[in-house]
Enzyme design. Structure first.
Site, PDB file in Angstrom:
ATOM      1  N   GLY A 199       0.834  -1.209   0.000  1.00  0.00           N
ATOM      2  CA  GLY A 199       0.000   0.000   0.000  1.00  0.00           C
ATOM      3  C   GLY A 199       0.859   1.245   0.000  1.00  0.00           C
ATOM      4  O   GLY A 199       2.014   1.213  -0.432  1.00  0.00           O
ATOM      5  N   GLU A 218       5.706  -3.270   0.669  1.00  0.00           N
ATOM      6  CA  GLU A 218       5.609  -3.155  -0.797  1.00  0.00           C
ATOM      7  C   GLU A 218       4.881  -1.844  -1.075  1.00  0.00           C
ATOM      8  O   GLU A 218       3.647  -1.794  -1.063  1.00  0.00           O
ATOM      9  CB  GLU A 218       4.835  -4.360  -1.360  1.00  0.00           C
ATOM     10  CG  GLU A 218       5.565  -5.684  -1.214  1.00  0.00           C
ATOM     11  CD  GLU A 218       6.764  -5.818  -2.156  1.00  0.00           C
ATOM     12  OE1 GLU A 218       6.806  -5.100  -3.166  1.00  0.00           O
ATOM     13  OE2 GLU A 218       7.653  -6.629  -1.873  1.00  0.00           O
ATOM     14  N   CYS A 270       0.981  -0.202  -9.428  1.00  0.00           N
ATOM     15  CA  CYS A 270       2.082   0.383  -8.645  1.00  0.00           C
ATOM     16  C   CYS A 270       3.331   0.599  -9.499  1.00  0.00           C
ATOM     17  O   CYS A 270       4.098   1.517  -9.233  1.00  0.00           O
ATOM     18  CB  CYS A 270       2.406  -0.501  -7.453  1.00  0.00           C
ATOM     19  SG  CYS A 270       2.798  -2.197  -7.912  1.00  0.00           S
ATOM     20  N   GLY A 295       2.494   2.525   5.484  1.00  0.00           N
ATOM     21  CA  GLY A 295       3.726   1.729   5.596  1.00  0.00           C
ATOM     22  C   GLY A 295       4.496   2.077   6.872  1.00  0.00           C
ATOM     23  O   GLY A 295       5.000   1.199   7.569  1.00  0.00           O
TER      24      GLY A 295
HETATM   25  P1  NAD Z   1      -5.360   0.909   0.547  1.00  0.00           P
HETATM   26  O1  NAD Z   1      -6.155   2.134   0.805  1.00  0.00           O
HETATM   27  O2  NAD Z   1      -6.059  -0.320   0.069  1.00  0.00           O
HETATM   28  O3  NAD Z   1      -4.575   0.589   1.894  1.00  0.00           O
HETATM   29  C1  NAD Z   1      -3.771  -0.561   2.011  1.00  0.00           C
HETATM   30  C2  NAD Z   1      -4.152  -1.292   3.278  1.00  0.00           C
HETATM   31  O4  NAD Z   1      -3.888  -0.480   4.422  1.00  0.00           O
HETATM   32  C3  NAD Z   1      -5.638  -1.656   3.344  1.00  0.00           C
HETATM   33  O5  NAD Z   1      -5.744  -3.027   3.668  1.00  0.00           O
HETATM   34  C4  NAD Z   1      -6.200  -0.743   4.426  1.00  0.00           C
HETATM   35  O6  NAD Z   1      -7.241  -1.324   5.164  1.00  0.00           O
HETATM   36  C5  NAD Z   1      -5.000  -0.460   5.304  1.00  0.00           C
HETATM   37  N1  NAD Z   1      -5.076   0.857   5.945  1.00  0.00           N
HETATM   38  C6  NAD Z   1      -5.505   2.017   5.386  1.00  0.00           C
HETATM   39  N2  NAD Z   1      -5.375   3.038   6.265  1.00  0.00           N
HETATM   40  C7  NAD Z   1      -4.855   2.509   7.401  1.00  0.00           C
HETATM   41  C8  NAD Z   1      -4.462   3.059   8.666  1.00  0.00           C
HETATM   42  N3  NAD Z   1      -4.591   4.353   8.936  1.00  0.00           N
HETATM   43  N4  NAD Z   1      -3.944   2.224   9.579  1.00  0.00           N
HETATM   44  C9  NAD Z   1      -3.800   0.915   9.313  1.00  0.00           C
HETATM   45  N5  NAD Z   1      -4.148   0.338   8.138  1.00  0.00           N
HETATM   46  C10 NAD Z   1      -4.665   1.112   7.199  1.00  0.00           C
HETATM   47  O7  NAD Z   1      -4.224   1.159  -0.474  1.00  0.00           O
HETATM   48  P2  NAD Z   1      -3.391   2.465  -0.755  1.00  0.00           P
HETATM   49  O8  NAD Z   1      -2.584   2.840   0.438  1.00  0.00           O
HETATM   50  O9  NAD Z   1      -4.232   3.494  -1.426  1.00  0.00           O
HETATM   51  O10 NAD Z   1      -2.456   1.809  -1.860  1.00  0.00           O
HETATM   52  C11 NAD Z   1      -1.951   2.501  -2.936  1.00  0.00           C
HETATM   53  C12 NAD Z   1      -0.447   2.502  -2.845  1.00  0.00           C
HETATM   54  O11 NAD Z   1       0.012   1.163  -2.816  1.00  0.00           O
HETATM   55  C13 NAD Z   1       0.226   3.158  -4.023  1.00  0.00           C
HETATM   56  O12 NAD Z   1       1.287   3.939  -3.548  1.00  0.00           O
HETATM   57  C14 NAD Z   1       0.769   1.978  -4.813  1.00  0.00           C
HETATM   58  O13 NAD Z   1       1.892   2.291  -5.595  1.00  0.00           O
HETATM   59  C15 NAD Z   1       1.086   1.022  -3.722  1.00  0.00           C
HETATM   60  N6  NAD Z   1       1.103  -0.354  -4.212  1.00  0.00           N
HETATM   61  C16 NAD Z   1       2.267  -1.030  -4.156  1.00  0.00           C
HETATM   62  C17 NAD Z   1       2.329  -2.310  -4.647  1.00  0.00           C
HETATM   63  C18 NAD Z   1       3.605  -3.098  -4.600  1.00  0.00           C
HETATM   64  O14 NAD Z   1       3.548  -4.287  -4.885  1.00  0.00           O
HETATM   65  N7  NAD Z   1       4.735  -2.508  -4.267  1.00  0.00           N
HETATM   66  C19 NAD Z   1       1.194  -2.898  -5.200  1.00  0.00           C
HETATM   67  C20 NAD Z   1       0.018  -2.174  -5.216  1.00  0.00           C
HETATM   68  C21 NAD Z   1      -0.025  -0.901  -4.717  1.00  0.00           C
END
Ligand code: NAD
Length: 468
Positions: free
Chosen positions: A201, A223, A257, A206
């Site tokens: 995410g 990731e 991503c 992270g």
């Molecule tokens: P998202 O909103 O789905 O969040 C990811 C996870 O974090 C979810 O399961 C969510 O429930 C949890 N989450 C959200 N807020 C939280 C908090 N405050 N506390 C604890 N957990 C929480 O996804 P996103 O963050 O919008 O993802 C997009 C990002 O992910 C982009 O930067 C993308 O590049 C990156 N990404 C990376 C990969 C990789 O393989 N490296 C793959 C896909 C996406």
């Protein structure tokens, strides 16, 4: 003190984190997940789950992201089946202890390394590839012999619900649990002691995951994402280059991503490149993109508004049409956005492609290396010297020359970021390693016991020790 109930995402799937984790810990302590046969059975059951439910999985991906059948197969279902096959083929050899040499001072003796499962892992997924991003780390965790709590992204609601329905039907319920939910449920899970935290995410969460793992001194894989640059040397084969750029950028409506985030090109090639790019977009998606079933939707209206806001005041040379209710944004090309604009500062993660121009190749390289290290960096060039300079100077999770996202299909390449694009890797053997502890073993023989290391010490002993 009054107890505050933890909100549940679905009535029938309350978090109940303690009970879940305790059960998985008990299962792990029986040792059954360490057996080769159990791992193989679980991997085969997961493969069966994918094969028997591919229609339902495709429907849920279509509902969440408007994914076409082809994209759902290529990047989620078929990709996950391929990942399982590769684990089934290699698991026996990966599980074998690795012999290493033993130094003179410890002779006679033997040394080797055993891959030991870490225990109970937490896998948190993101919404853009909502099936594959939890299933492929799960495959690696099973191969390495772990129990797992899976937390799919709540933003991809249909896929999350489907995973919660299917996983208990196919996998060992005492070893795998799906917990649905959003921020509250994830926060609750993160407060628990896992043996491994695996998160996909954004950067902000992270950091939260890493802090949670630090409390338990547990290993973490992050990731993450970032702005993946795509450098185009205009003197190369532009016909093939634009085809591959359009494929990598507008797959999943730009919500990938590793999608090329922006193009860098020398000024003199801008006109030729832009014309070819626009022609190729029309060729792949037609002129009525809103009606094209092969083109995806934005995950939700919040993300759609975020992307539409980027476009304010920019020089759009193609696309730009959007419909918030339908979560639709046309493939859009923008030229020369200000480098301090939101579009050039934040990860776009949508169907907008900016092109920025430079006078020289070195200026393009300097631009890329002065920014945070990306998850992927692309270069299209037929110039061997320039290719070598990019590989040498650019630090990125992966560098791909003359193509875009296609490197993801190579299981032999570890996948993961560096710096702010993440830490740790998976895919292929690296996924097995990520969920394993390398346990070192040394076995000594009682046969010979040189007195040299034991007190009382002497000048002669010291001299001999220095020699060894
Ligand atoms: P998202 O909103 O789905 O969040 C990811 C996870 O974090 C979810 O399961 C969510 O429930 C949890 N989450 C959200 N807020 C939280 C908090 N405050 N506390 C604890 N957990 C929480 O996804 P996103 O963050 O919008 O993802 C997009 C990002 O992910 C982009 O930067 C993308 O590049 C990156 N990404 C990376 C990969 C990789 O393989 N490296 C793959 C896909 C996406």
């Amino acid at each position: 003190m009054q107890e505050v109930p933890v909100p549940s995402f679905q009535d029938d799937s309350s978090v109940n984190a303690n009970a879940n984790i305790d059960e998985l810990k008990r299962t792990f302590s029986t040792g059954k997940t360490k057996a080769y046969q159990w791992r193989i059975e679980q991997l085969k059951a997961l493969k069966q789950m994918l094969e028997e439910n591919s229609k339902e999985i495709t429907t849920s991906l279509h509902s969440d992201l408007g994914k076409s059948d082809t994209e759902a197969w290529l990047s989620e279902i078929g990709y996950s089946i391929g990942t399982i096959k590769e684990k089934l083929q290699n698991l026996k050899s990966w599980m074998k202890p690795t012999k290493v040499s033993t130094p003179m001072l410890a002779q006679p003796g033997k040394s080797y390394i055993i891959n030991e499962p870490l225990g109970v892992a937490l896998i948190i997924g993101a919404w853009n590839y909502p099936f594959q991003l939890v299933v492929t780390p799960l495959i690696a965790a099973i191969a390495a012999g772990n129990c797992v709590v899976i937390k799919p992204s709540e933003l991809a609601e249909a896929t999350s619900a489907l995973l919660a329905k299917l996983v208990p039907k196919y996998l060992d319920n005492t070893a795998f649990k799906v917990v649905e939910g959003g921020k509250d449920e994830t926060t609750e899970l993160l407060s628990k002691a896992f043996d491994k935290y695996f998160y996909t995410g954004g950067e902000h969460v992270g950091r939260i995951v890493m802090m949670a793992a630090a409390k338990h001194l547990a290993p973490v894989t992050l990731e993450l994402g970032g702005k993946s640059p795509c450098i185009v040397d205009g003197a190369t084969n532009l016909e093939v280059a634009v085809r591959r750029i359009v494929w990598g950028k507008w797959m999943n409506a730009g919500q990938t991503c590793v999608a090329p985030d922006y193009i860098l090109i020398e000024e003199e090639y801008l006109a030729d490149f832009s014309q070819r790019l626009i022609a190729e977009i029309k060729k792949q998606y037609g002129t009525k993109v809103a009606e094209n079933k092969d083109y995806g939707k934005i995950i939700n209206q919040r993300h759609c508004s975020r992307l539409i806001n980027y476009l304010d005041g920019l020089n759009i040379i193609h696309g730009g049409k959007h419909n918030l209710d339908e979560r639709f944004i046309e493939p859009t090309v923008v030229v020369q956005p200000a480098t301090n604009s939101a579009l050039m500062q934040e990860e776009i993660f949508g169907p907008i492609l900016p092109i920025v121009t430079f006078k020289t190749k070195q200026q393009m390289l300097d631009f890329v290396t002065s920014r945070p290290k990306p998850l992927a960096a692309y270069v299209f060039t037929s110039n061997g010297k320039f290719e070598a300079e990019v590989i040498e100077q650019v630090s990125a999770g992966t560098i791909c020359i003359n193509d875009t996202n296609i490197f993801m299909v190579n299981h032999n390449l570890p996948f993961g970021g560096v710096g702010t694009s993440g830490m740790g890797q998976y895919h292929g053997k690296s996924g097995f390693d990520t969920f394993s502890h390398k346990k070192s073993v040394m076995k000594r023989s009682f046969k010979f016991d040189a007195a040299i290391r034991y007190a009382p010490f002497s000048k002669l002993k010291l001299m001999l020790l220095k020699k060894f």
